[in-house]
Motif scaffolding. Structure first.
Motif, PDB file in Angstrom:
ATOM      1  N   ARG A 102       0.821  -1.223   0.000  1.00 58.31           N
ATOM      2  CA  ARG A 102       0.000   0.000   0.000  1.00 58.31           C
ATOM      3  C   ARG A 102       0.845   1.258   0.000  1.00 58.31           C
ATOM      4  O   ARG A 102       0.488   2.270  -0.608  1.00 58.31           O
ATOM      5  CB  ARG A 102      -0.900   0.029   1.244  1.00 58.31           C
ATOM      6  N   SER A 103       1.978   1.235   0.709  1.00 61.83           N
ATOM      7  CA  SER A 103       2.788   2.443   0.834  1.00 61.83           C
ATOM      8  C   SER A 103       3.807   2.578  -0.296  1.00 61.83           C
ATOM      9  O   SER A 103       4.714   3.399  -0.209  1.00 61.83           O
ATOM     10  CB  SER A 103       3.506   2.454   2.179  1.00 61.83           C
ATOM     11  N   ASN A 104       3.663   1.764  -1.357  1.00 65.06           N
ATOM     12  CA  ASN A 104       4.526   1.819  -2.542  1.00 65.06           C
ATOM     13  C   ASN A 104       5.997   1.617  -2.213  1.00 65.06           C
ATOM     14  O   ASN A 104       6.863   2.229  -2.823  1.00 65.06           O
ATOM     15  CB  ASN A 104       4.330   3.132  -3.311  1.00 65.06           C
ATOM     16  N   ARG A 105       6.283   0.744  -1.276  1.00 67.11           N
ATOM     17  CA  ARG A 105       7.678   0.409  -0.996  1.00 67.11           C
ATOM     18  C   ARG A 105       8.198  -0.618  -1.986  1.00 67.11           C
ATOM     19  O   ARG A 105       9.387  -0.902  -2.012  1.00 67.11           O
ATOM     20  CB  ARG A 105       7.809  -0.142   0.422  1.00 67.11           C
ATOM     21  N   VAL A 106       7.298  -1.210  -2.789  1.00 64.90           N
ATOM     22  CA  VAL A 106       7.685  -2.160  -3.822  1.00 64.90           C
ATOM     23  C   VAL A 106       7.256  -1.608  -5.174  1.00 64.90           C
ATOM     24  O   VAL A 106       6.277  -0.884  -5.279  1.00 64.90           O
ATOM     25  CB  VAL A 106       7.057  -3.558  -3.607  1.00 64.90           C
ATOM     26  N   THR A 107       8.011  -1.913  -6.215  1.00 63.12           N
ATOM     27  CA  THR A 107       7.670  -1.529  -7.580  1.00 63.12           C
ATOM     28  C   THR A 107       7.146  -2.763  -8.279  1.00 63.12           C
ATOM     29  O   THR A 107       7.914  -3.678  -8.579  1.00 63.12           O
ATOM     30  CB  THR A 107       8.902  -0.990  -8.328  1.00 63.12           C
ATOM     31  N   LYS A 108       5.842  -2.805  -8.518  1.00 58.85           N
ATOM     32  CA  LYS A 108       5.254  -3.981  -9.146  1.00 58.85           C
ATOM     33  C   LYS A 108       5.742  -4.111 -10.581  1.00 58.85           C
ATOM     34  O   LYS A 108       5.914  -3.119 -11.292  1.00 58.85           O
ATOM     35  CB  LYS A 108       3.737  -3.897  -9.128  1.00 58.85           C
ATOM     36  N   ALA A 109       5.961  -5.348 -11.002  1.00 57.60           N
ATOM     37  CA  ALA A 109       6.417  -5.617 -12.365  1.00 57.60           C
ATOM     38  C   ALA A 109       5.227  -5.538 -13.314  1.00 57.60           C
ATOM     39  O   ALA A 109       4.131  -5.994 -12.973  1.00 57.60           O
ATOM     40  CB  ALA A 109       7.058  -6.998 -12.435  1.00 57.60           C
ATOM     41  N   PRO A 110       5.415  -4.971 -14.521  1.00 55.15           N
ATOM     42  CA  PRO A 110       4.329  -4.966 -15.494  1.00 55.15           C
ATOM     43  C   PRO A 110       4.041  -6.380 -15.959  1.00 55.15           C
ATOM     44  O   PRO A 110       4.915  -7.258 -15.910  1.00 55.15           O
ATOM     45  CB  PRO A 110       4.864  -4.095 -16.632  1.00 55.15           C
ATOM     46  N   ARG A 111       2.826  -6.597 -16.466  1.00 54.57           N
ATOM     47  CA  ARG A 111       2.417  -7.943 -16.857  1.00 54.57           C
ATOM     48  C   ARG A 111       2.444  -8.103 -18.364  1.00 54.57           C
ATOM     49  O   ARG A 111       2.122  -7.187 -19.100  1.00 54.57           O
ATOM     50  CB  ARG A 111       1.016  -8.226 -16.351  1.00 54.57           C
ATOM     51  N   GLY A 112       2.813  -9.284 -18.830  1.00 51.68           N
ATOM     52  CA  GLY A 112       2.681  -9.699 -20.215  1.00 51.68           C
ATOM     53  C   GLY A 112       3.349  -8.806 -21.236  1.00 51.68           C
ATOM     54  O   GLY A 112       4.545  -8.588 -21.211  1.00 51.68           O
ATOM     55  N   ALA A 113       2.543  -8.246 -22.167  1.00 53.26           N
ATOM     56  CA  ALA A 113       3.051  -7.487 -23.291  1.00 53.26           C
ATOM     57  C   ALA A 113       3.766  -6.198 -22.851  1.00 53.26           C
ATOM     58  O   ALA A 113       4.715  -5.749 -23.486  1.00 53.26           O
ATOM     59  CB  ALA A 113       1.930  -7.137 -24.254  1.00 53.26           C
ATOM     60  N   ALA A 114       3.323  -5.615 -21.743  1.00 53.03           N
ATOM     61  CA  ALA A 114       3.945  -4.390 -21.245  1.00 53.03           C
ATOM     62  C   ALA A 114       5.392  -4.656 -20.838  1.00 53.03           C
ATOM     63  O   ALA A 114       6.270  -3.797 -21.004  1.00 53.03           O
ATOM     64  CB  ALA A 114       3.164  -3.829 -20.061  1.00 53.03           C
ATOM     65  N   LEU A 115       5.656  -5.849 -20.330  1.00 52.88           N
ATOM     66  CA  LEU A 115       7.020  -6.195 -19.941  1.00 52.88           C
ATOM     67  C   LEU A 115       7.917  -6.321 -21.155  1.00 52.88           C
ATOM     68  O   LEU A 115       9.039  -5.842 -21.176  1.00 52.88           O
ATOM     69  CB  LEU A 115       7.012  -7.517 -19.162  1.00 52.88           C
ATOM     70  N   GLN A 116       7.407  -6.932 -22.235  1.00 46.69           N
ATOM     71  CA  GLN A 116       8.196  -7.111 -23.451  1.00 46.69           C
ATOM     72  C   GLN A 116       8.414  -5.772 -24.168  1.00 46.69           C
ATOM     73  O   GLN A 116       9.462  -5.521 -24.728  1.00 46.69           O
ATOM     74  CB  GLN A 116       7.512  -8.088 -24.398  1.00 46.69           C
ATOM     75  N   ALA A 117       7.427  -4.858 -24.109  1.00 52.13           N
ATOM     76  CA  ALA A 117       7.550  -3.570 -24.783  1.00 52.13           C
ATOM     77  C   ALA A 117       8.563  -2.664 -24.088  1.00 52.13           C
ATOM     78  O   ALA A 117       9.239  -1.869 -24.728  1.00 52.13           O
ATOM     79  CB  ALA A 117       6.192  -2.873 -24.832  1.00 52.13           C
TER      80      ALA A 117
END
Length: 93
Positions: A76-91
């Motif tokens: 909740r406090s944005n201490r982690v950077t979530k990884a993008p999913r699927g096509a966004a990761l490849q782009a």
């Protein structure tokens, strides 16, 4: 004369043994279970544990996605950077 049975034991390094175990600890802030007592109406006390609300999250670690266990407060406090999913990761690469 009977010889004693000798078992051969393979010694593994500590890191490979730790991969299979999953502690109930947040990998970001280190939050772990707390202990205390259940207290009944008759004031009987028995031991209990409170566990942190851990979630498996895909995060970016050194630019690569990895699954970690993080508590909801860290998410909740944005201490982690979530990884993008699927096509966004490849782009993005």
């Amino acid at each position: 004369m009977r010889l004693p049975y000798v078992a051969t034991v393979e010694i593994q390094n500590h890191e490979s043994n730790m991969r299979g175990t999953m502690a109930r600890v947040c990998e970001i802030c280190g939050k772990r279970p707390r202990t205390g007592n259940h207290v009944s109406h008759a004031n009987n006390k028995t031991k209990r544990r409170w566990f942190p609300n851990l979630q498996r999250v895909r995060v970016l670690v050194d630019g690569k996605p990895r699954r970690i266990r993080a508590c909801t407060r860290c998410i909740r406090s944005n201490r982690v950077t979530k990884a993008p999913r699927g096509a966004a990761l490849q782009a993005s690469t």
